[in-house]
Structure formats: structure tokens, C-alpha cells
Scaffold this motif. Structure first.
Motif, PDB file in Angstrom:
ATOM      1  N   THR A 119       0.839  -1.195   0.000  1.00 33.02           N
ATOM      2  CA  THR A 119       0.000   0.000   0.000  1.00 33.02           C
ATOM      3  C   THR A 119       0.876   1.248   0.000  1.00 33.02           C
ATOM      4  OG1 THR A 119      -1.724  -1.166   1.224  1.00 33.02           O
ATOM      5  CG2 THR A 119      -1.791   1.237   1.253  1.00 33.02           C
ATOM      6  N   SER A 120       0.541   2.229  -0.835  1.00 33.95           N
ATOM      7  CA  SER A 120       1.335   3.453  -0.911  1.00 33.95           C
ATOM      8  C   SER A 120       0.430   4.647  -1.146  1.00 33.95           C
ATOM      9  CB  SER A 120       2.370   3.362  -2.039  1.00 33.95           C
ATOM     10  OG  SER A 120       1.729   3.213  -3.295  1.00 33.95           O
ATOM     11  N   ILE A 121       0.989   5.834  -0.951  1.00 36.12           N
ATOM     12  CA  ILE A 121       0.258   7.080  -1.179  1.00 36.12           C
ATOM     13  C   ILE A 121       0.658   7.626  -2.538  1.00 36.12           C
ATOM     14  CG2 ILE A 121      -0.167   9.428  -0.372  1.00 36.12           C
ATOM     15  CD1 ILE A 121       0.554   8.512   2.428  1.00 36.12           C
ATOM     16  N   GLU A 122      -0.272   7.607  -3.470  1.00 34.71           N
ATOM     17  CA  GLU A 122      -0.001   8.122  -4.812  1.00 34.71           C
ATOM     18  C   GLU A 122      -0.091   9.645  -4.855  1.00 34.71           C
ATOM     19  OE1 GLU A 122       1.055   6.081  -7.131  1.00 34.71           O
ATOM     20  OE2 GLU A 122       0.801   4.381  -5.768  1.00 34.71           O
ATOM     21  N   CYS A 123      -0.986  10.206  -4.054  1.00 34.88           N
ATOM     22  CA  CYS A 123      -1.141  11.651  -3.981  1.00 34.88           C
ATOM     23  C   CYS A 123      -1.990  11.975  -2.756  1.00 34.88           C
ATOM     24  CB  CYS A 123      -1.793  12.225  -5.248  1.00 34.88           C
ATOM     25  SG  CYS A 123      -3.509  11.700  -5.476  1.00 34.88           S
ATOM     26  N   VAL A 124      -2.035  13.224  -2.402  1.00 33.92           N
ATOM     27  CA  VAL A 124      -2.977  13.682  -1.376  1.00 33.92           C
ATOM     28  C   VAL A 124      -3.856  14.760  -1.999  1.00 33.92           C
ATOM     29  CG1 VAL A 124      -1.471  13.151   0.568  1.00 33.92           C
ATOM     30  CG2 VAL A 124      -1.406  15.437  -0.448  1.00 33.92           C
ATOM     31  N   THR A 125      -5.088  14.824  -1.534  1.00 32.81           N
ATOM     32  CA  THR A 125      -6.010  15.864  -1.962  1.00 32.81           C
ATOM     33  C   THR A 125      -6.295  16.771  -0.774  1.00 32.81           C
ATOM     34  OG1 THR A 125      -7.044  14.475  -3.648  1.00 32.81           O
ATOM     35  CG2 THR A 125      -8.295  16.375  -2.873  1.00 32.81           C
ATOM     36  N   LEU A 139       4.393  22.530  -7.171  1.00 33.46           N
ATOM     37  CA  LEU A 139       3.774  21.217  -7.029  1.00 33.46           C
ATOM     38  C   LEU A 139       2.682  21.012  -8.077  1.00 33.46           C
ATOM     39  CD1 LEU A 139       3.453  21.015  -3.141  1.00 33.46           C
ATOM     40  CD2 LEU A 139       5.175  19.937  -4.596  1.00 33.46           C
ATOM     41  N   ALA A 140       2.563  19.751  -8.505  1.00 31.21           N
ATOM     42  CA  ALA A 140       1.544  19.445  -9.505  1.00 31.21           C
ATOM     43  C   ALA A 140       0.843  18.132  -9.178  1.00 31.21           C
ATOM     44  CB  ALA A 140       2.183  19.393 -10.898  1.00 31.21           C
ATOM     45  N   ASP A 141       1.313  17.013  -9.723  1.00 31.82           N
ATOM     46  CA  ASP A 141       0.555  15.767  -9.708  1.00 31.82           C
ATOM     47  C   ASP A 141       0.329  15.182  -8.318  1.00 31.82           C
ATOM     48  OD1 ASP A 141       0.361  15.907 -12.405  1.00 31.82           O
ATOM     49  OD2 ASP A 141       1.976  14.471 -12.818  1.00 31.82           O
ATOM     50  N   GLN A 142       1.286  15.315  -7.405  1.00 30.75           N
ATOM     51  CA  GLN A 142       1.165  14.594  -6.139  1.00 30.75           C
ATOM     52  C   GLN A 142       0.323  15.316  -5.095  1.00 30.75           C
ATOM     53  OE1 GLN A 142       5.455  13.874  -5.679  1.00 30.75           O
ATOM     54  NE2 GLN A 142       4.967  11.704  -5.612  1.00 30.75           N
ATOM     55  N   VAL A 143       0.070  16.587  -5.290  1.00 30.85           N
ATOM     56  CA  VAL A 143      -0.792  17.343  -4.381  1.00 30.85           C
ATOM     57  C   VAL A 143      -1.937  17.919  -5.198  1.00 30.85           C
ATOM     58  CG1 VAL A 143      -0.974  19.265  -2.766  1.00 30.85           C
ATOM     59  CG2 VAL A 143       1.093  17.867  -2.806  1.00 30.85           C
ATOM     60  N   ARG A 144      -3.153  17.442  -4.936  1.00 27.08           N
ATOM     61  CA  ARG A 144      -4.334  17.857  -5.681  1.00 27.08           C
ATOM     62  C   ARG A 144      -5.252  18.682  -4.784  1.00 27.08           C
ATOM     63  NH1 ARG A 144      -4.471  14.205 -10.058  1.00 27.08           N
ATOM     64  NH2 ARG A 144      -2.319  13.521 -10.357  1.00 27.08           N
ATOM     65  N   LEU A 145      -6.260  19.284  -5.379  1.00 27.77           N
ATOM     66  CA  LEU A 145      -7.148  20.191  -4.661  1.00 27.77           C
ATOM     67  C   LEU A 145      -8.588  19.924  -5.048  1.00 27.77           C
ATOM     68  CD1 LEU A 145      -5.013  23.315  -5.544  1.00 27.77           C
ATOM     69  CD2 LEU A 145      -5.092  22.272  -3.275  1.00 27.77           C
ATOM     70  N   ARG A 146      -9.493  20.071  -4.069  1.00 24.34           N
ATOM     71  CA  ARG A 146     -10.916  20.068  -4.399  1.00 24.34           C
ATOM     72  C   ARG A 146     -11.656  20.920  -3.381  1.00 24.34           C
ATOM     73  NH1 ARG A 146     -11.612  13.726  -3.306  1.00 24.34           N
ATOM     74  NH2 ARG A 146     -12.017  13.703  -1.056  1.00 24.34           N
ATOM     75  N   HIS A 147     -12.809  21.393  -3.785  1.00 24.05           N
ATOM     76  CA  HIS A 147     -13.562  22.331  -2.960  1.00 24.05           C
ATOM     77  C   HIS A 147     -14.224  21.628  -1.788  1.00 24.05           C
ATOM     78  CE1 HIS A 147     -17.239  24.541  -1.786  1.00 24.05           C
ATOM     79  NE2 HIS A 147     -16.410  25.578  -1.847  1.00 24.05           N
ATOM     80  N   SER A 148     -14.189  22.310  -0.646  1.00 24.34           N
ATOM     81  CA  SER A 148     -14.929  21.859   0.529  1.00 24.34           C
ATOM     82  C   SER A 148     -15.174  23.033   1.451  1.00 24.34           C
ATOM     83  CB  SER A 148     -14.163  20.771   1.288  1.00 24.34           C
ATOM     84  OG  SER A 148     -14.850  20.430   2.474  1.00 24.34           O
ATOM     85  N   ASP A 149     -16.400  23.099   1.982  1.00 19.45           N
ATOM     86  CA  ASP A 149     -16.730  24.074   3.026  1.00 19.45           C
ATOM     87  C   ASP A 149     -16.974  23.376   4.354  1.00 19.45           C
ATOM     88  OD1 ASP A 149     -16.644  26.509   1.521  1.00 19.45           O
ATOM     89  OD2 ASP A 149     -18.536  25.927   0.563  1.00 19.45           O
TER      90      ASP A 149
END
Length: 217
Positions: free
Chosen positions: A2-8, A27-37
């Protein structure tokens, strides 16, 4: 394994956060973003760490983060273990930038050697056992204080600290509540650890490190 491919990182303004991380750290592929309130307050229970080769490179990344809008938590300085500092991104994520070297061996670069996710947990030994059961392999372990797991060179590394020790290391109070505002992307099955950190099976592609069902948490 088991490994960490990226974090969001879950943020209120993904476009602004994307600009920050591109400008500050590249930073690009390994750190991603998504909206949350989803409500969160205080220490979120984790830090992200950028490991670099020398102090001048650490300074370069700290300074670019501050110029891009980060707040200083710990000014970059020498310590017993090397050199580094801590900043808080505008979205609230805490980043440490560190080198094991105390002296420069060349001109500063923007090269990041490793990205490490450090989880602050209530019981390091118990959480270590839990992660071993999920298929992670221990690299180094220091009793109830600190654990590192093995990972390939192109994945995000994982380590465990006690929650209060990690907060002190980052220069913040340990108190906090609400969402971690973090999703850990893996090629293994989804699960949630004893401290509430969610691991999500990934479908890689596009601008988001997305769960296999395409949903947002």
C-alpha cells in the motif's frame, strides 16, 4: 505494498490554492485540490513536509511561499537535526521545509527530494499496527514517538507522530476540531484510520486525485 499516490487538500477556493502551490513550491501531480466548506478549526492533525538537500534550497522555498501569501509559523533556522522552517498556506495547510544538512554545498535550487505526509495521532503504536494491517511496511520506528513507512521514490512518504509532538514541531497549538480537510489517495482499497484520516482508492487523471467512484468527500 500500500502506498500514497497523492494527497487531496480540501480548500474553499481551489483556483487560488492552485496558484499558490504552483508559485510557492511548483507542485503538480502529487498534491491535488478540491472544494470543501466542511467546518474545521485549529490544528487539522497533519502537516506536509518538503525535504530538500541544503539550507539555501529550504530558504528559497520558504521565501517563495511567504511571497505567495503563506504565514510564517517557524522561521527557517538550524536545529539539532538539520535546517528548516514551517509556514501555513492560505488554505490553512501547514508545510514544513527541511534539510538534514546544516551547510550549503552549492547554489540554491527548487529541487524537492521528498514529499512527506506526517499524521498526528493519538496512539502511535496502535496506529502503526493498524497501518501494517492495511499493507504498509515500516521503515523506521522509535517506540511510541515516531514511525516512518517505506514508500517508492515517486510516491508521497508517510510518517506518524504523536498529535501534540507534531503540533509543537509545526509551531502551533495542538487543539483542533472538525474536518482534517485531507484525503489520502491510494492504489489500495479505501479505508479510514483510527484518527479519522480517509484513504481513497484512486482513478488517476484530470485535475483531481479522485476516488474511484468519482465523488467528492
Amino acid at each position: 505494498m500500500t502506498s500514497i499516490e497523492c494527497v487531496t487538500l480540501e480548500v474553499t477556493d481551489p483556483a487560488a490554492a492552485k496558484d499558490f502551490y504552483s508559485t510557492a513550491f511548483g507542485l503538480a501531480d502529487q498534491v491535488r485540490l478540491r472544494h470543501s466548506d466542511t467546518p474545521t478549526s485549529g490544528f487539522r492533525g497533519f502537516t506536509m513536509s518538503l525535504v530538500v538537500s541544503q539550507p539555501s534550497t529550504a530558504n528559497s522555498l520558504v521565501n517563495s511561499a511567504l511571497d505567495a501569501g503563506a504565514s510564517s509559523l517557524k522561521p527557517a533556522a538550524k536545529s539539532m537535526w538539520g535546517y528548516g522552517g514551517a509556514v501555513q498556506a492560505p488554505d490553512g495547510t501547514i508545510w514544513t521545509i527541511a534539510s538534514s544538512a546544516k551547510k550549503d554545498t552549492g547554489p540554491p535550487t527548487r529541487q524537492i527530494d521528498e514529499i512527506v505526509l506526517l499524521l498526528g495521532v493519538d496512539d502511535v503504536k496502535a496506529t502503526k499496527r493498524y497501518y501494517v494491517e492495511q499493507g504498509l511496511v515500516v521503515g523506521r520506528s522509535f517506540g511510541s514517538k515516531y514511525v516512518e513507512f517505506k514508500g517508492s521514490s515517486n510516491t508521497i512518504q508517510l510518517a506518524l507522530y504523536g498529535r501534540r509532538a507534531l503540533a509543537k514541531h509545526a509551531g502551533v497549538a495542538a487543539d483542533g476540531s472538525g474536518s482534517h480537510r485531507l484525503a489520502i489517495g491510494t492504489d489500495a482499497a479505501s479505508f479510514t484510520d483510527p484518527d479519522g484520516f480517509a484513504w481513497e482508492t484512486l482513478t488517476m487523471g484530470g485535475d483531481e486525485c479522485a476516488p474511484s467512484d468519482g465523488s467528492a468527500r
